[in-house]
Scaffold this active site. Structure first.
Site, PDB file in Angstrom:
ATOM      1  N   HIS A 328       0.842  -1.207   0.000  1.00 13.46           N
ATOM      2  CA  HIS A 328       0.000   0.000   0.000  1.00 13.46           C
ATOM      3  C   HIS A 328       0.876   1.257   0.000  1.00 13.46           C
ATOM      4  O   HIS A 328       0.652   2.173  -0.799  1.00 13.46           O
ATOM      5  CB  HIS A 328      -0.905  -0.024   1.235  1.00 13.46           C
ATOM      6  CG  HIS A 328      -1.583   1.279   1.521  1.00 13.46           C
ATOM      7  ND1 HIS A 328      -2.852   1.567   1.073  1.00 13.46           N
ATOM      8  CD2 HIS A 328      -1.163   2.388   2.197  1.00 13.46           C
ATOM      9  CE1 HIS A 328      -3.181   2.791   1.465  1.00 13.46           C
ATOM     10  NE2 HIS A 328      -2.168   3.306   2.153  1.00 13.46           N
ATOM     11  N   GLU A 329       1.889   1.301   0.900  1.00 19.21           N
ATOM     12  CA  GLU A 329       2.770   2.471   0.988  1.00 19.21           C
ATOM     13  C   GLU A 329       3.547   2.688  -0.314  1.00 19.21           C
ATOM     14  O   GLU A 329       3.694   3.819  -0.775  1.00 19.21           O
ATOM     15  CB  GLU A 329       3.746   2.318   2.158  1.00 19.21           C
ATOM     16  CG  GLU A 329       3.089   2.335   3.536  1.00 19.21           C
ATOM     17  CD  GLU A 329       2.345   3.624   3.823  1.00 19.21           C
ATOM     18  OE1 GLU A 329       2.774   4.688   3.339  1.00 19.21           O
ATOM     19  OE2 GLU A 329       1.312   3.568   4.515  1.00 19.21           O
ATOM     20  N   GLU A 408      -5.679   7.095  -0.869  1.00 24.99           N
ATOM     21  CA  GLU A 408      -5.663   5.872  -0.046  1.00 24.99           C
ATOM     22  C   GLU A 408      -6.364   4.716  -0.760  1.00 24.99           C
ATOM     23  O   GLU A 408      -5.875   3.583  -0.742  1.00 24.99           O
ATOM     24  CB  GLU A 408      -6.323   6.139   1.316  1.00 24.99           C
ATOM     25  CG  GLU A 408      -5.551   7.080   2.212  1.00 24.99           C
ATOM     26  CD  GLU A 408      -4.140   6.594   2.523  1.00 24.99           C
ATOM     27  OE1 GLU A 408      -3.965   5.383   2.744  1.00 24.99           O
ATOM     28  OE2 GLU A 408      -3.222   7.426   2.529  1.00 24.99           O
TER      29      GLU A 408
END
Length: 468
Positions: A328-329, A408
């Site tokens: 995700h990061e 996000e």
């Protein structure tokens, strides 16, 4: 209608500086009341949602749900009182002429040191030092209460009182070592920059921000936390393999001892160009979290700075889940979110400096805050950036919150494309549990405040791929 017309006439008759002052004060209270209204709506959710909703039954047990509900309720109540104090304090400082008083006091102190009124930058630095010291002292009781009452009560605080004060003093000193030289150079650039000073001031702040981002994790963060390279092993190999698969130029992976301060967990990356580093908090890693380990014999007395707690066992994520979180990061990097945020920030910074250049000559702005005979550059920066721009800052903050939620979702989708949907799904649930996040929120509060989408929305977006 007549009353409104009369009040309009009275408003028009006020001098420009009084209208400016009243507008700033009214807007500040309008923002506070709006925030208080939103917080009240969210507190009502905390108070009334006492049972796990049906859609959460599979992912959250009733004990964790109740713990998170009580934690968030305590935090919200604390936020209400600290916010009210902050607003009243700010109002009293403005009404009682606190800013011109502190400027005059700074002049007296710098004068005794042999620097007369012509040394405006020296006086500005004394003013800044006194203002930040005042802020640190008045904020200390709130910080102590938050750490040693709320965070302590809910099992997050890992600090002793001695460690807390040592940390606070260190933060203050490091902040001054950065803030004072940077401010003095900025003021000097504005003074000698001529008609286009705003361009030079913006370029200077751009360089400073890039330098700070570059050196923060290598030279500043280690002053507060211990960083150790992630030991050789399966997790490190998997991280390096995943980074290589998306062309992320990874050079080092660190574990930071976040558990010395708090049991909240986190992960981030930093660095420019071909020199990227990943930092994992030990609280994120099931294998490394100090909170998952019983202290060895005789270890209790070895480190008096931090407490030994095992309230939150079992904490952290498995290797596959850690990889999903990193997926995700790294998605933020691959999708250009970091660069986009920097561009938006710098465009905003340039616009603010340009408008500052337009407004700095307006003597009414200074007179509104008690500066009738002098127009110090630092005071101008503070008045314009903090007070005059406050409506613009509120709108910008909301827009950035909306954009952040979009980013996000995109980063989650990127992790899904890497085949990490199932592990990210379970990691999000674990992290929510470890951090006692409350998964039910008022829609307006969520829309205004949440830079990350609510848990249920993120899980729903991952669900289809997880089931596949």
């Amino acid at each position: 209608a007549a009353a409104m017309a009369l009040s309009g006439d009275l408003w028009a008759e006020l001098p420009a500086e009084r209208r400016i002052f009243c507008s700033v004060l009214l807007f500040s209270w309008a923002v506070y009341l709006w925030e208080a209204f939103l917080a009240h709506r969210q507190r009502r959710v905390y108070r009334t949602t006492t049972h796990v909703p049906q859609e959460l039954g599979q992912i959250m047990d009733s004990e964790t749900f109740e713990k998170s509900r009580l934690y968030q309720l305590d935090k919200s109540t604390f936020s209400f009182w600290s916010g009210l104090y902050s607003e009243v304090e700010g109002t009293m400082i403005l009404l009682c002429g606190g800013i011109p008083f502190l400027w005059k006091l700074s002049g007296q102190i710098s004068g005794r040191a042999g620097f007369g009124p012509e040394y405006e930058i020296v006086q500005s630095l004394v003013f800044l030092l006194l203002a930040t010291l005042f802020s640190a002292v008045t904020g200390l009781p709130w910080s102590l209460y938050n750490t040693f009452v709320i965070e302590e009560k809910h099992g997050f605080n890992q600090q002793t009182l001695g460690f807390f004060f040592k940390d606070a003093i260190k933060k203050f000193v490091v902040t001054q070592c950065i803030l004072l030289p940077v401010t003095s150079l900025l003021l000097y650039i504005i003074k000698i920059g001529g008609d286009y000073f705003f361009i030079y001031a913006w370029l200077f702040t751009l360089v400073v921000s890039l330098v700070l981002v570059t050196i923060y994790a290598d030279y500043i963060a280690p002053l507060f936390d211990k960083f150790i390279p992630l030991p050789e092993g399966e997790l490190k190999q998997q991280i390096e393999t995943m980074a290589k698969s998306i062309d992320f130029p990874l050079t080092k992976v660190y574990v930071v001892e976040g558990s010395k301060r708090s049991s909240h967990s986190n992960a981030y990356f930093y660095g420019f160009f071909k020199n990227k580093r990943i930092v994992l908090f030990d609280t994120l890693l099931e294998e490394y979290s100090a909170l998952n380990k019983e202290p060895a014999e005789g270890e209790d007395g070895e480190n008096e700075e931090t407490k030994s707690k095992t309230k939150n066992k079992k904490q952290g994520c498995k290797n596959e889940e850690v990889l999903a979180v990193l997926g995700h990061e790294l998605g933020h990097w691959k999708l250009g979110h970091t660069v986009k945020n920097i561009i938006i920030s710098q465009m905003n910074s340039f616009l603010c400096f340009f408008l500052f250049a337009v407004l700095i000559g307006q003597k009414e702005l200074f007179a509104a805050f008690g500066f009738y005979d002098t127009q110090p550059t630092l005071i101008g920066l503070m008045i314009i950036f903090q007070f005059i721009f406050s409506p613009y800052n509120e709108v910008l903050s909301f827009c950035l919150t909306v954009l952040s939620r979009r980013f996000e979702f995109q980063a989650d989708a990127f992790a899904k494309e890497l085949g990490k949907a199932k592990d990210l799904y379970s990691a999000l649930i674990k992290l929510n549990k470890d951090n006692l996040g409350f998964p039910v929120s008022d829609w307006i509060f969520s829309m205004w405040h949440y830079s990350h989408p609510p848990l249920l929305e993120r899980l729903q977006a991952l669900k289809d791929a997880k089931q596949e």
